[in-house]
Design a protein around this motif. Structure first.
Motif, PDB file in Angstrom:
ATOM      1  N   PHE A 197       0.845  -1.047  -0.022  1.00 27.69           N
ATOM      2  CA  PHE A 197      -0.390  -0.072  -0.192  1.00 27.69           C
ATOM      3  C   PHE A 197       0.823   0.973  -0.077  1.00 27.69           C
ATOM      4  O   PHE A 197       0.664   2.164  -0.882  1.00 27.69           O
ATOM      5  CB  PHE A 197      -0.918   0.072   1.349  1.00 27.69           C
ATOM      6  N   TYR A 198       2.034   1.486   0.781  1.00 26.19           N
ATOM      7  CA  TYR A 198       2.917   2.206   0.469  1.00 26.19           C
ATOM      8  C   TYR A 198       3.634   2.368  -0.556  1.00 26.19           C
ATOM      9  O   TYR A 198       3.819   3.730  -0.991  1.00 26.19           O
ATOM     10  CB  TYR A 198       4.135   1.865   2.176  1.00 26.19           C
ATOM     11  N   GLU A 199       3.600   1.278  -0.873  1.00 27.38           N
ATOM     12  CA  GLU A 199       4.645   1.523  -2.288  1.00 27.38           C
ATOM     13  C   GLU A 199       3.559   2.227  -3.222  1.00 27.38           C
ATOM     14  O   GLU A 199       3.826   3.060  -4.683  1.00 27.38           O
ATOM     15  CB  GLU A 199       5.536   0.069  -2.822  1.00 27.38           C
ATOM     16  N   ALA A 200       2.818   1.335  -3.204  1.00 26.65           N
ATOM     17  CA  ALA A 200       1.517   2.153  -4.436  1.00 26.65           C
ATOM     18  C   ALA A 200       0.988   3.343  -4.656  1.00 26.65           C
ATOM     19  O   ALA A 200       0.656   4.662  -4.999  1.00 26.65           O
ATOM     20  CB  ALA A 200      -0.140   1.058  -4.419  1.00 26.65           C
ATOM     21  N   LYS A 215       9.435   3.325  -2.371  1.00 26.79           N
ATOM     22  CA  LYS A 215      10.320   3.903  -4.066  1.00 26.79           C
ATOM     23  C   LYS A 215       8.970   2.466  -4.575  1.00 26.79           C
ATOM     24  O   LYS A 215       9.396   1.062  -3.998  1.00 26.79           O
ATOM     25  CB  LYS A 215      11.602   3.355  -3.865  1.00 26.79           C
ATOM     26  N   SER A 216       8.600   2.908  -5.633  1.00 29.18           N
ATOM     27  CA  SER A 216       8.109   1.718  -6.461  1.00 29.18           C
ATOM     28  C   SER A 216       9.709   0.576  -7.086  1.00 29.18           C
ATOM     29  O   SER A 216      10.571   1.024  -6.946  1.00 29.18           O
ATOM     30  CB  SER A 216       7.432   1.449  -8.314  1.00 29.18           C
ATOM     31  N   TYR A 276      13.114  -4.811  -2.414  1.00 33.83           N
ATOM     32  CA  TYR A 276      13.177  -3.901  -1.997  1.00 33.83           C
ATOM     33  C   TYR A 276      15.041  -3.258  -1.507  1.00 33.83           C
ATOM     34  O   TYR A 276      15.768  -3.568  -1.282  1.00 33.83           O
ATOM     35  CB  TYR A 276      12.561  -3.540  -0.755  1.00 33.83           C
ATOM     36  N   ALA A 277      15.394  -2.319  -1.217  1.00 32.26           N
ATOM     37  CA  ALA A 277      16.749  -1.476  -1.485  1.00 32.26           C
ATOM     38  C   ALA A 277      17.125  -1.676   0.694  1.00 32.26           C
ATOM     39  O   ALA A 277      15.434  -1.083   1.335  1.00 32.26           O
ATOM     40  CB  ALA A 277      16.821   0.084  -1.502  1.00 32.26           C
ATOM     41  N   LEU A 336       6.466  16.190   3.148  1.00 30.90           N
ATOM     42  CA  LEU A 336       6.935  16.313   3.956  1.00 30.90           C
ATOM     43  C   LEU A 336       7.800  15.906   3.186  1.00 30.90           C
ATOM     44  O   LEU A 336       9.761  15.731   3.686  1.00 30.90           O
ATOM     45  CB  LEU A 336       6.805  16.338   4.908  1.00 30.90           C
ATOM     46  N   MET A 337       8.270  14.205   2.827  1.00 29.39           N
ATOM     47  CA  MET A 337       9.107  13.231   2.890  1.00 29.39           C
ATOM     48  C   MET A 337       9.729  13.003   1.378  1.00 29.39           C
ATOM     49  O   MET A 337       8.951  13.039   0.261  1.00 29.39           O
ATOM     50  CB  MET A 337       9.032  11.619   3.481  1.00 29.39           C
ATOM     51  N   PRO A 338      11.036  13.132   1.315  1.00 30.74           N
ATOM     52  CA  PRO A 338      11.406  13.263   0.047  1.00 30.74           C
ATOM     53  C   PRO A 338      11.665  11.962  -0.462  1.00 30.74           C
ATOM     54  O   PRO A 338      11.789  10.725   0.102  1.00 30.74           O
ATOM     55  CB  PRO A 338      12.834  13.961   0.263  1.00 30.74           C
ATOM     56  N   MET A 339      11.461  11.973  -1.967  1.00 29.73           N
ATOM     57  CA  MET A 339      12.470   9.673  -2.703  1.00 29.73           C
ATOM     58  C   MET A 339      13.047   9.473  -2.341  1.00 29.73           C
ATOM     59  O   MET A 339      13.342   8.263  -2.099  1.00 29.73           O
ATOM     60  CB  MET A 339      11.355  10.261  -3.778  1.00 29.73           C
TER      61      MET A 339
END
Length: 159
Positions: free
Chosen positions: A19-22, A27-28, A39-40, A66-69
């Motif tokens: 869900f967080y990815e979608a 990061k996808s 996942y990394a 607020l959060m960067p990729m």
């Protein structure tokens, strides 16, 4: 790292991670030929930030803004502003909760101190009038919580 391992170390269900990815919060990742996501390692750190921010009252949309990729993309001023805004929201909520508490304490005291022989319905009407007089009803509940507490304490000492 596969989703099962990430779920185990993060304590989140695989469906929550997907869900967080979608939602674009993490990061996808592309599926490998065998169909597994890989996942990394820093995804665990990102998940901790997301769940911590949610626990602090941030919505997913606020977190997304607020959060960067990536770790080097933090916008200092935006982050600081967002955090300060959340503190202000919490302070407003604390004031409302203090007002609600004061109102509930008045009701409890009124029920406990019901005059002998008075019907509950009559006592309820008395309490409603008292709450209106005290200014802690829903329509006037925006009063300063400190003055409400002082008034309540004063009345309790007079009773």
């Amino acid at each position: 790292m596969r989703i099962g391992e990430l779920a185990k170390i993060s304590g989140l269900a695989p469906s929550r991670i997907r869900f967080y990815e979608a939602s674009g919060l993490i990061k996808s990742v592309e599926r490998k030929a065998n169909g597994y996501r890989d996942y990394a390692p820093d995804t665990q750190w990102v998940l901790e930030i997301i769940t911590g921010a949610q626990a602090a009252g941030f919505s997913l949309e606020e977190i997304r803004q607020l959060m960067p990729m990536n770790a080097s993309g933090w916008q200092h001023e935006e982050l600081l502003s967002g955090l300060k805004q959340k503190v202000q929201e919490i302070e407003v909520l604390q004031q409302r909760l203090a007002q609600n508490k004061a109102q509930l304490l008045l009701v409890i005291k009124g029920i406990e101190d019901k005059p002998e022989g008075m019907a509950c319905a009559d006592n309820a009407q008395l309490l409603l009038h008292r709450l209106r007089d005290e200014g802690v009803t829903a329509t006037s509940g925006r009063r300063d919580a400190a003055s409400s507490r002082k008034k309540t304490a004063r009345q309790a000492s007079e009773a």
